[in-house]
Design a protein around this motif. Sequence first.
Motif, PDB file in Angstrom:
ATOM      1  N   SER A  70       0.850  -1.179   0.000  1.00 45.39           N
ATOM      2  CA  SER A  70       0.000   0.000   0.000  1.00 45.39           C
ATOM      3  C   SER A  70       0.893   1.240   0.000  1.00 45.39           C
ATOM      4  N   PHE A  71       0.318   2.331  -0.399  1.00 47.09           N
ATOM      5  CA  PHE A  71       1.037   3.591  -0.437  1.00 47.09           C
ATOM      6  C   PHE A  71       0.924   4.271   0.921  1.00 47.09           C
ATOM      7  N   ALA A  72       1.971   4.960   1.316  1.00 42.68           N
ATOM      8  CA  ALA A  72       1.883   5.813   2.497  1.00 42.68           C
ATOM      9  C   ALA A  72       0.895   6.931   2.178  1.00 42.68           C
ATOM     10  N   TRP A  82       3.243   5.712  -9.884  1.00 45.66           N
ATOM     11  CA  TRP A  82       2.635   4.400 -10.107  1.00 45.66           C
ATOM     12  C   TRP A  82       1.473   4.504 -11.092  1.00 45.66           C
ATOM     13  N   LEU A  83       0.625   5.519 -10.926  1.00 47.21           N
ATOM     14  CA  LEU A  83      -0.484   5.698 -11.869  1.00 47.21           C
ATOM     15  C   LEU A  83       0.041   5.954 -13.284  1.00 47.21           C
ATOM     16  N   SER A  84       1.167   6.629 -13.409  1.00 47.08           N
ATOM     17  CA  SER A  84       1.782   6.853 -14.715  1.00 47.08           C
ATOM     18  C   SER A  84       2.195   5.519 -15.341  1.00 47.08           C
ATOM     19  N   TRP A  85       2.800   4.624 -14.543  1.00 44.77           N
ATOM     20  CA  TRP A  85       3.160   3.288 -15.040  1.00 44.77           C
ATOM     21  C   TRP A  85       1.908   2.546 -15.502  1.00 44.77           C
ATOM     22  N   ALA A  86       0.850   2.608 -14.700  1.00 50.49           N
ATOM     23  CA  ALA A  86      -0.389   1.921 -15.047  1.00 50.49           C
ATOM     24  C   ALA A  86      -0.953   2.469 -16.353  1.00 50.49           C
ATOM     25  N   GLU A  87      -0.959   3.786 -16.491  1.00 46.26           N
ATOM     26  CA  GLU A  87      -1.479   4.392 -17.716  1.00 46.26           C
ATOM     27  C   GLU A  87      -0.661   3.950 -18.934  1.00 46.26           C
ATOM     28  N   LYS A  88       0.649   3.860 -18.794  1.00 46.58           N
ATOM     29  CA  LYS A  88       1.493   3.409 -19.910  1.00 46.58           C
ATOM     30  C   LYS A  88       1.192   1.954 -20.269  1.00 46.58           C
TER      31      LYS A  88
END
Length: 154
Positions: A70-72, A82-88
């Motif tokens: 989980s994220f802090a 992380w959302l950028s990785w997911a979008e890619k």
Amino acid sequence: MPLWKIYHPPGSFSAADKKALSERITECYRGLPKFYVIVVFQEVAADSFYKGGEAVNNFVRIWVDHIARSFAPDAKAQKAKWLSWAEKALAPYIKDRGLDWEIHIDETPFDLWQVQGIAPPPANSEMEKVWVQENRPVPYSSAEENQATDVRPA
């Protein structure tokens, strides 16, 4: 476990697309046992998929449950990265095909999770390394199980 539920119009993804996209998603979770990553593709007919009160046939809704990590709460940069990785990972199958989409992540407490009746090992522990190597849940010895449950978050 990350569980990705991808709600999409019928015919949006071929069987090959689903396999390739699930592999891309799994790659976003380097360091976790691969079997933790579960992706479910759920077709939703246009007469059952509404956005703003209107039926849609070009919309993909992605619901992600995170448990293994989980994220802090204050980790804004980490969350954005992380959302950028997911979008890619998603782009070639959704954005680049002209589909509209939305994604959100829920985080479930680690201590409310089991895999085949076994409490997963703590992050980056020696036992988690065994699970990564074996790509399956490996039962603990009694001593290891006591250690694992002792370090699980309360």
